[in-house]
Design a protein around this motif. Sequence first.
Motif, PDB file in Angstrom:
ATOM      1  N   LEU A  99       0.831  -1.205   0.000  1.00  0.00           N
ATOM      2  CA  LEU A  99       0.000   0.000   0.000  1.00  0.00           C
ATOM      3  C   LEU A  99       0.866   1.256   0.000  1.00  0.00           C
ATOM      4  CD1 LEU A  99      -2.865  -0.960   2.503  1.00  0.00           C
ATOM      5  CD2 LEU A  99      -3.023  -0.797   0.008  1.00  0.00           C
ATOM      6  N   ASP A 100       1.960   1.221   0.750  1.00  0.00           N
ATOM      7  CA  ASP A 100       2.862   2.377   0.778  1.00  0.00           C
ATOM      8  C   ASP A 100       3.428   2.666  -0.608  1.00  0.00           C
ATOM      9  OD1 ASP A 100       4.649   4.385   2.111  1.00  0.00           O
ATOM     10  OD2 ASP A 100       6.188   2.996   1.379  1.00  0.00           O
ATOM     11  N   LYS A 101       3.721   1.629  -1.360  1.00  0.00           N
ATOM     12  CA  LYS A 101       4.239   1.828  -2.720  1.00  0.00           C
ATOM     13  C   LYS A 101       3.220   2.542  -3.602  1.00  0.00           C
ATOM     14  CE  LYS A 101       8.124  -0.268  -1.889  1.00  0.00           C
ATOM     15  NZ  LYS A 101       9.351   0.561  -1.715  1.00  0.00           N
ATOM     16  N   MET A 102       1.950   2.452  -3.194  1.00  0.00           N
ATOM     17  CA  MET A 102       0.889   3.122  -3.950  1.00  0.00           C
ATOM     18  C   MET A 102       0.442   4.419  -3.287  1.00  0.00           C
ATOM     19  SD  MET A 102      -1.302  -0.139  -5.377  1.00  0.00           S
ATOM     20  CE  MET A 102      -1.016  -1.398  -4.128  1.00  0.00           C
ATOM     21  N   GLY A 103       1.277   4.923  -2.345  1.00  0.00           N
ATOM     22  CA  GLY A 103       1.030   6.232  -1.750  1.00  0.00           C
ATOM     23  C   GLY A 103       0.063   6.244  -0.590  1.00  0.00           C
ATOM     24  N   ILE A 104      -0.264   5.066  -0.058  1.00  0.00           N
ATOM     25  CA  ILE A 104      -1.279   4.975   0.993  1.00  0.00           C
ATOM     26  C   ILE A 104      -0.617   4.614   2.318  1.00  0.00           C
ATOM     27  CG2 ILE A 104      -3.374   3.798   1.763  1.00  0.00           C
ATOM     28  CD1 ILE A 104      -3.929   3.290  -1.262  1.00  0.00           C
ATOM     29  N   ALA A 105      -0.807   5.466   3.311  1.00  0.00           N
ATOM     30  CA  ALA A 105      -0.207   5.266   4.633  1.00  0.00           C
ATOM     31  C   ALA A 105      -1.236   4.658   5.577  1.00  0.00           C
ATOM     32  CB  ALA A 105       0.294   6.590   5.196  1.00  0.00           C
ATOM     33  N   VAL A 106      -0.993   3.405   5.967  1.00  0.00           N
ATOM     34  CA  VAL A 106      -1.775   2.759   7.016  1.00  0.00           C
ATOM     35  C   VAL A 106      -0.807   2.247   8.074  1.00  0.00           C
ATOM     36  CG1 VAL A 106      -3.675   2.079   5.503  1.00  0.00           C
ATOM     37  CG2 VAL A 106      -1.736   0.517   5.844  1.00  0.00           C
ATOM     38  N   ARG A 107      -1.303   1.862   9.217  1.00  0.00           N
ATOM     39  CA  ARG A 107      -0.464   1.302  10.273  1.00  0.00           C
ATOM     40  C   ARG A 107      -0.636  -0.211  10.283  1.00  0.00           C
ATOM     41  NH1 ARG A 107       2.786   3.439  14.466  1.00  0.00           N
ATOM     42  NH2 ARG A 107       2.679   5.141  12.976  1.00  0.00           N
ATOM     43  N   THR A 108       0.468  -0.937  10.465  1.00  0.00           N
ATOM     44  CA  THR A 108       0.392  -2.388  10.609  1.00  0.00           C
ATOM     45  C   THR A 108       1.121  -2.797  11.886  1.00  0.00           C
ATOM     46  OG1 THR A 108       2.429  -2.823   9.372  1.00  0.00           O
ATOM     47  CG2 THR A 108       0.382  -2.698   8.103  1.00  0.00           C
ATOM     48  N   GLY A 109       0.715  -3.923  12.457  1.00  0.00           N
ATOM     49  CA  GLY A 109       1.358  -4.426  13.661  1.00  0.00           C
ATOM     50  C   GLY A 109       0.379  -4.557  14.799  1.00  0.00           C
ATOM     51  N   HIS A 110       0.905  -4.528  16.036  1.00  0.00           N
ATOM     52  CA  HIS A 110       0.008  -4.691  17.192  1.00  0.00           C
ATOM     53  C   HIS A 110      -0.439  -3.350  17.776  1.00  0.00           C
ATOM     54  CE1 HIS A 110       3.509  -3.789  19.622  1.00  0.00           C
ATOM     55  NE2 HIS A 110       4.122  -4.912  19.304  1.00  0.00           N
ATOM     56  N   HIS A 111       0.013  -2.240  17.206  1.00  0.00           N
ATOM     57  CA  HIS A 111      -0.454  -0.896  17.569  1.00  0.00           C
ATOM     58  C   HIS A 111      -0.237  -0.583  19.051  1.00  0.00           C
ATOM     59  CE1 HIS A 111      -2.153  -1.516  13.663  1.00  0.00           C
ATOM     60  NE2 HIS A 111      -3.031  -2.392  14.111  1.00  0.00           N
ATOM     61  N   CYS A 112       0.844  -1.096  19.607  1.00  0.00           N
ATOM     62  CA  CYS A 112       1.125  -0.927  21.047  1.00  0.00           C
ATOM     63  C   CYS A 112      -0.062  -1.391  21.885  1.00  0.00           C
ATOM     64  CB  CYS A 112       1.486   0.514  21.379  1.00  0.00           C
ATOM     65  SG  CYS A 112       3.049   1.050  20.671  1.00  0.00           S
ATOM     66  N   ALA A 113      -0.715  -2.435  21.428  1.00  0.00           N
ATOM     67  CA  ALA A 113      -1.851  -3.016  22.151  1.00  0.00           C
ATOM     68  C   ALA A 113      -1.767  -4.538  22.010  1.00  0.00           C
ATOM     69  CB  ALA A 113      -3.166  -2.487  21.617  1.00  0.00           C
ATOM     70  N   GLN A 114      -0.620  -5.084  22.369  1.00  0.00           N
ATOM     71  CA  GLN A 114      -0.364  -6.500  22.137  1.00  0.00           C
ATOM     72  C   GLN A 114      -1.360  -7.427  22.833  1.00  0.00           C
ATOM     73  OE1 GLN A 114       3.772  -7.375  22.459  1.00  0.00           O
ATOM     74  NE2 GLN A 114       3.542  -9.497  21.862  1.00  0.00           N
ATOM     75  N   PRO A 115      -1.840  -7.105  24.051  1.00  0.00           N
ATOM     76  CA  PRO A 115      -2.842  -8.001  24.654  1.00  0.00           C
ATOM     77  C   PRO A 115      -4.101  -8.165  23.814  1.00  0.00           C
ATOM     78  CG  PRO A 115      -1.867  -6.620  26.348  1.00  0.00           C
ATOM     79  CD  PRO A 115      -1.359  -6.099  25.035  1.00  0.00           C
ATOM     80  N   ILE A 116      -4.484  -7.129  23.058  1.00  0.00           N
ATOM     81  CA  ILE A 116      -5.647  -7.265  22.177  1.00  0.00           C
ATOM     82  C   ILE A 116      -5.362  -8.277  21.078  1.00  0.00           C
ATOM     83  CG2 ILE A 116      -7.088  -6.069  20.468  1.00  0.00           C
ATOM     84  CD1 ILE A 116      -6.863  -3.557  22.160  1.00  0.00           C
ATOM     85  N   MET A 117      -4.178  -8.199  20.496  1.00  0.00           N
ATOM     86  CA  MET A 117      -3.812  -9.141  19.440  1.00  0.00           C
ATOM     87  C   MET A 117      -3.719 -10.565  19.995  1.00  0.00           C
ATOM     88  SD  MET A 117      -3.825  -6.967  17.081  1.00  0.00           S
ATOM     89  CE  MET A 117      -4.182  -5.241  17.452  1.00  0.00           C
TER      90      MET A 117
END
Length: 404
Positions: A349-367
């Motif tokens: 997505l970044d290669k197409m100019g779109i910024a999103v967040r990936t990962g556990h978002h500093c909320a690992q217990p939710i994951m």
Amino acid sequence: MLDVQKIRKDFPILQREVNGKPLIYFDNAATSQTPQQVIDVIVDYYSNYNANIHRGVHSLSQEATDAYEQARLKIQKHFNAKQSHEIIFTSGTTHSINLIANGFSSLLKKGDEIIVSALEHHSNIVPWQMLCERTGASLRVIPMNENGDLILSEYEALLNENTKLVFVNHISNALGTINPIEYIIEKAHAIGAAVLVDGAQSCPHLKPDVQALDVDFYVCSAHKICGPTGVGMLYGKEEWLNKLPPYQGGGEMIAEVSFEKTTYAGLPHKFEAGTPNICGGIAFGAALDYMNAIGFENIAEYENELLEYGTAELQKIEGLKIYGTAKEKTSVISFNVGAIHPYDIGTILDKMGIAVRTGHHCAQPIMDFYKIPGTIRASFMFYNTKEEIDAFITALKKAIMMLS
């Protein structure tokens, strides 16, 4: 109704390209973008009256002090705090939480209990774990369900005479769930416990009234609210702030110093040691001016449209699962697609100019609850558009095809 195209012209960064494509910025839950009106305030400070505050008798110092304290008054008014000295400038939400956790070290003992929720950011988990290690208090957790809602019957069961503190976010950064903080505060106060609400994710979308909520502490960061990084706010009821010891020692937070004894300044300076982020505080006030001019009711209504539209379009994609389907939520969508790793989709997505967040978002217990490594998170602000969502969906489908 918002004139979104007019608003977008206020944000210089939205005019740039990334990897040869127009930028689509859907990482607002991490950091919002900054309008020219706030950038101009920052430039004006450093160009015209950059000086230290509260100490100087010269004109620049007085001008800077006036602007900084005017910003405090703006924040007080915005959050409807009773007194301006109940507003403490910090470096951000994490600093604010740590300040309170440190202060309660002298008030807790073994056998006391503190409660957090399963939906918390790491910054509202780790400081309390450290507090428990220092004091011998126990940490209890309000569980969540599959929708991403807190199980309130379990919260009620956790409350008892040993509960001293309850900490919960207003809105989950990972799922977008809007927690029923009025109910949480009421139940905690009924057994004599204090409540801190992490408002990092709520303040860009809502306008909390701390007196109406009757919350003891409320914290947030300017960089989520169209302001600069490195500055935030701690609201605390005057009686609580007077009970807590200073967090840091140094200049500004003192009344008198000798080698035999130091006495501390009154609020708010007791908690504001050293030279603060003066420009940041002033720009924080300017950012609130900007958003209030647009109107938080207008912002909430429009962002809810984006949430509903984006959710409906994403649900059309085969194999896509959305995490966080609470009835009350804000403009955050966390999702995965089949067995594809979120990082791989985010990179394409970044290669197409779109910024999103990936990962556990500093909320690992939710994951961990969902048994996943992380999610792709698209988070919208009032300067985003449905056309951007359409382009995002097209790019996401292309990424899925490439990775399948």
